[in-house]
Write a protein that holds these residues in place. Structure first.
Motif, PDB file in Angstrom:
ATOM      1  N   SER A   1      -0.826   8.056   6.513  1.00  0.00           N
ATOM      2  CA  SER A   1      -1.743   6.976   6.498  1.00  0.00           C
ATOM      3  C   SER A   1      -2.526   6.772   5.286  1.00  0.00           C
ATOM      4  O   SER A   1      -2.849   7.519   4.707  1.00  0.00           O
ATOM      5  CB  SER A   1      -2.935   7.556   7.695  1.00  0.00           C
ATOM      6  N   ILE A   2      -2.777   5.393   5.075  1.00  0.00           N
ATOM      7  CA  ILE A   2      -3.569   5.167   4.053  1.00  0.00           C
ATOM      8  C   ILE A   2      -5.083   4.366   4.637  1.00  0.00           C
ATOM      9  O   ILE A   2      -4.888   3.562   5.461  1.00  0.00           O
ATOM     10  CB  ILE A   2      -2.862   4.075   2.948  1.00  0.00           C
TER      11      ILE A   2
ATOM     12  N   TRP B   1       0.958  -1.405   0.000  1.00  0.00           N
ATOM     13  CA  TRP B   1       0.058   0.000  -0.051  1.00  0.00           C
ATOM     14  C   TRP B   1       0.814   1.138  -0.033  1.00  0.00           C
ATOM     15  O   TRP B   1       0.640   2.156  -0.771  1.00  0.00           O
ATOM     16  CB  TRP B   1      -0.959   0.000   1.178  1.00  0.00           C
ATOM     17  N   PHE B   2       1.856   1.147   0.717  1.00  0.00           N
ATOM     18  CA  PHE B   2       2.725   2.458   0.951  1.00  0.00           C
ATOM     19  C   PHE B   2       3.494   2.390  -0.343  1.00  0.00           C
ATOM     20  O   PHE B   2       3.746   3.713  -0.821  1.00  0.00           O
ATOM     21  CB  PHE B   2       3.995   2.334   1.971  1.00  0.00           C
ATOM     22  N   ALA B   3       3.871   1.601  -1.033  1.00  0.00           N
ATOM     23  CA  ALA B   3       4.685   1.609  -2.274  1.00  0.00           C
ATOM     24  C   ALA B   3       3.834   2.345  -3.544  1.00  0.00           C
ATOM     25  O   ALA B   3       4.439   2.812  -4.158  1.00  0.00           O
ATOM     26  CB  ALA B   3       5.236   0.182  -2.506  1.00  0.00           C
ATOM     27  N   ARG B   4       2.518   2.203  -3.432  1.00  0.00           N
ATOM     28  CA  ARG B   4       1.891   2.789  -4.615  1.00  0.00           C
ATOM     29  C   ARG B   4       2.022   4.106  -4.708  1.00  0.00           C
ATOM     30  O   ARG B   4       1.734   4.965  -5.457  1.00  0.00           O
ATOM     31  CB  ARG B   4       0.613   2.568  -3.987  1.00  0.00           C
ATOM     32  N   TYR B   5       2.528   4.824  -3.323  1.00  0.00           N
ATOM     33  CA  TYR B   5       2.742   6.336  -3.346  1.00  0.00           C
ATOM     34  C   TYR B   5       4.203   6.928  -3.491  1.00  0.00           C
ATOM     35  O   TYR B   5       4.293   7.851  -3.747  1.00  0.00           O
ATOM     36  CB  TYR B   5       2.223   6.671  -1.894  1.00  0.00           C
TER      37      TYR B   5
ATOM     38  N   GLU C   1      -9.763   1.166   3.377  1.00  0.00           N
ATOM     39  CA  GLU C   1      -9.474  -0.265   2.719  1.00  0.00           C
ATOM     40  C   GLU C   1      -8.617   0.224   1.603  1.00  0.00           C
ATOM     41  O   GLU C   1      -8.445  -0.806   0.811  1.00  0.00           O
ATOM     42  CB  GLU C   1     -10.817  -0.825   2.155  1.00  0.00           C
ATOM     43  N   GLY C   2      -7.549   1.254   1.769  1.00  0.00           N
ATOM     44  CA  GLY C   2      -6.880   1.482   0.894  1.00  0.00           C
ATOM     45  C   GLY C   2      -7.199   2.571  -0.395  1.00  0.00           C
ATOM     46  O   GLY C   2      -6.320   2.549  -1.184  1.00  0.00           O
ATOM     47  N   GLN C   3      -8.312   2.805  -0.199  1.00  0.00           N
ATOM     48  CA  GLN C   3      -8.948   3.578  -1.035  1.00  0.00           C
ATOM     49  C   GLN C   3      -8.722   5.143  -1.275  1.00  0.00           C
ATOM     50  O   GLN C   3      -8.560   6.113  -2.109  1.00  0.00           O
ATOM     51  CB  GLN C   3     -10.374   3.543  -1.304  1.00  0.00           C
ATOM     52  N   SER C   4      -8.227   5.583  -0.258  1.00  0.00           N
ATOM     53  CA  SER C   4      -7.772   7.091   0.153  1.00  0.00           C
ATOM     54  C   SER C   4      -6.338   7.031   1.059  1.00  0.00           C
ATOM     55  O   SER C   4      -5.991   6.132   1.399  1.00  0.00           O
ATOM     56  CB  SER C   4      -9.065   7.782   0.675  1.00  0.00           C
TER      57      SER C   4
END
Length: 692
Positions: free
Chosen positions: A364-365, A349-353, A368-371
């Protein structure tokens, strides 16, 4: 005279610090019990327990007449509400008044309050409360005695048994958005008794405008309702279940026995792995409880398995500190596959940014990972992520997993290097306390975490076969940063030659413990003295700032680990025992907490992971160095003959560490698969390099 006064003040401080009452007692390696009597009521407390589809926050109270009352706030993280933000999980509270009615011999047991007084047809008194992965409350119900209306009718025998025992057990489902409340009535009256639970089915449908992908439904329903004729010593089991359904889902059938068995087995499985064995049963049990809280708070979300803090606020979301920095390095040792998957998922999840402009990854993500949430700016989050990811990847010992997280580590380290200020430490807007206390433009925590991340990344890079120029660069950057940390932060604060937390800081701060946890020991003696001085140490652990009533358990947990790593074993053990007794057996139990006064000492789950790391990294001194290698610096207290960690799932192995005292030395034994991998006599405080 002044010196004598100072000595007296210190003695009074020590006596006050280590004096505390214990409401609870140990009744098993995974259980504590509060035996209720007139001297320890009224009392109220709250506890959180979780499964993959639900988290339950239970407020329980025993009043002055020993009547039990429970409030159940149920959280369904995968059922989203509007606004779909950090706090957008479906929640609903059920009180005792929402329960179905119960009867004994057709007389209602329904508790009612009239003019502030408890009113009921049967006298009920709570006897015990147990915590063991569930909340159990045992009560005695005194049956109403029917008085004879005529002189020739037989008089009732007032000395005959006249009681029904009620055992209530509350627990979450391990894998469903379901909470179970079980009622067991046992006839101890010596005569037949009719026991009834009325049927109840209550359905709440949320307005579609307030939900995401709704409408959602919450249902309260009874199981095994009806009337049962209990002979003496017989029993009957009823249940009330609470669950959530998505739009279009039909009402399922639940197997009460299977749900209870699954919860027991899950708790037992967590406790069977990574076993702490010491002569101190309180520490062993506190460790077991902390493992349960740390690992149970993992939820199925639209974005995959996700560990979350909880506390009625933080679900279906991750943070750079709670998950990446605190919990994930522990999950690499836990032996729980769900925990390890959640750790990997959080790093994805963090790597997507990551981005080519090196703009900071959000703190913070959420949803459910959408925002995401980034309201506090860069809190040193990339240091937290690089630190946690590199420690996790090394300890987890899986090459493929390490390759997945490496780009995130590499990107985060480059980001941090670009944030080095003119004085050689890391700039960050704030720290994980997000401005609650001042942190300046560069704080000790961020630079210390970056230092450790560089060292671990260098080791990880070597294990992955990366070029020497890259791993050597990380090592050299760490050496330079270590010098700059001492030069920039090293300072005499309130008479202690320790660290200022930021430039201009003149008041002792709890986070001066951070360098100890990353192997920076140049100022260890003064730092330890400052941490345990009356300026910082309070009855609840470390104050966040000297002279302030606010405390966050995370700083106490870091400090206890760091003091053990620095070799002050006896001092650390005294405070660890005190803290563990207070959190496990005191007034608010059984886990480490987040903070006070903020949050009212919520049982956030990542703090429990930090508690476990006191032992793995502090007491046993495990420091990952490769996929199948680690350094071990055991700290066996002087009044212990031995200690052990069994079923450590790390470095690609399931192994045990045993430490025994042999005269003035220590014998360390590493075993796995019924084989001895290492057996060595060492000096106390000596480091052993181990390759499995």
């Amino acid at each position: 005279m002044k010196k004598a006064s100072l000595i007296l003040s210190f003695i009074l401080f020590v006596l006050t610090s280590f004096s505390q009452t214990q409401r609870w007692s140990l009744t098993g390696n995974e259980e504590i019990t509060w035996t209720i009597n007139e001297d320890n009521i009224p009392h109220a407390d709250h506890i959180e327990m979780s499964g993959r589809g639900i988290s339950a926050w239970l407020q329980y109270e025993i009043d002055a007449e020993s009547h039990a009352q429970i409030s159940r706030t149920l959280v369904f993280p995968a059922f989203r509400t509007i606004p779909n933000d950090t706090h957008g999980s479906l929640m609903y509270t059920f009180m005792d008044k929402d329960l179905p009615r119960f009867f004994i011999n057709h007389v209602s047991l329904k508790p009612t309050i009239y003019n502030g007084k408890f009113m009921g047809d049967h006298k009920g008194h709570a006897n015990k409360v147990k915590l063991n992965g569930s909340l159990e409350i045992e009560s005695t119900l005194e049956l109403a005695i029917k008085k004879s209306k005529k002189d020739n009718e037989p008089k009732p025998d007032l000395n005959a048994p006249n009681e029904v025992l009620l055992k209530r057990k509350l627990f979450p489902s391990t894998d469903k958005p379901l909470f179970v409340e079980k009622f067991t009535y046992i006839n101890n009256s010596g005569k037949p008794v009719l026991v009834t639970m009325e049927a109840l089915h209550k359905e709440i449908q949320l307005d579609e405008a307030t939900t995401v992908n709704g409408p959602h439904r919450i249902i309260e329903s009874t199981i095994n309702d009806g009337t049962y004729n209990l002979q003496p010593s017989d029993s009957v089991v009823f249940a009330v279940v609470y669950y959530a359904l998505h739009a279009g889902q039909s009402i399922p059938k639940f197997d009460l026995v299977a749900e209870e068995t699954s919860r027991k087995e899950k708790v037992a499985a967590i406790c069977s792995e990574l076993q702490l064995i010491t002569p101190d049963s309180v520490l062993n049990t506190a460790f077991n409880f902390a493992k349960v809280r740390a690992i149970e708070s993992i939820f199925d979300t639209r974005g995959g398995l996700m560990h979350a803090p909880g506390g009625l606020s933080y679900y279906a979301a991750i943070w750079a500190n709670d998950q990446a920095e605190y919990a994930n390095p522990f999950f690499a040792f836990s032996g729980d596959s769900v925990a390890a998957k959640s750790a990997m998922n959080s790093f994805r999840w963090f790597a997507r940014y990551m981005n080519p402009e090196y703009k900071p990854i959000p703190s913070s993500i959420i949803a459910e990972g959408q925002s995401y949430w980034n309201g506090a700016g860069d809190r040193g989050d990339m240091a937290m992520i690089a630190y946690g990811a590199s420690r996790f990847a090394l300890a987890y010992g899986n090459v493929d997993s390490a390759k997945v997280v490496w780009p995130l580590i590499e990107w985060s380290l480059e980001y941090l290097q670009r944030q080095i200020n003119t004085e050689g430490v890391v700039w960050s807007k704030s720290d994980e306390l997000e401005g609650r206390f001042p942190a300046g433009d560069a704080n000790l925590c961020t630079s210390s975490l970056y230092y450790e991340a560089l060292i671990s990344a260098s080791m990880l890079g070597k294990s992955l076969g990366l070029p020497k120029w890259q791993t050597n660069a990380y090592t050299n950057q760490a050496k330079t940063l270590r010098k700059n940390i001492d030069k920039y932060f090293g300072s005499n604060v309130e008479g202690f030659d320790t660290y200022r937390y930021y430039k201009g800081n003149t008041v002792l701060r709890a986070w001066i413990c951070i360098p100890l946890t990353v192997g920076i020991f140049e100022r260890k003696d003064a730092t330890i003295n400052a941490l345990f001085s009356p300026r910082l140490w309070t009855v609840d652990g470390l104050a966040s700032q000297a002279g302030d009533k606010t405390f966050w358990d995370r700083s106490t947990l870091y400090a206890l680990r760091g003091v053990l790593q620095a070799g002050a074993t006896e001092k650390a053990l005294d405070y660890l025992r005190y803290y563990s007794n207070r959190r496990l057996l005191g007034e608010h139990v059984p886990y480490p907490v987040e903070a006070y006064p903020e949050g009212n000492q919520r049982h956030l789950s990542a703090e429990s992971a930090l508690y476990c790391r006191i032992y793995t990294e502090g007491l046993f001194g495990i420091r990952p160095t490769g996929f199948n290698a680690f350094d071990c610096t055991p700290r066996l207290p002087k009044d212990w003959d031995q200690m052990a960690l069994k079923h450590i799932h790390a470095f690609g192995n399931d192994f045990n560490i045993s430490v025994k005292r042999i005269d003035e030395k220590l014998k360390i034994t590493i075993t796995g698969n019924d084989k001895v991998a290492l057996e060595k006599i060492i000096n106390n405080g000596e480091t052993v390099s181990i390759k499995l």
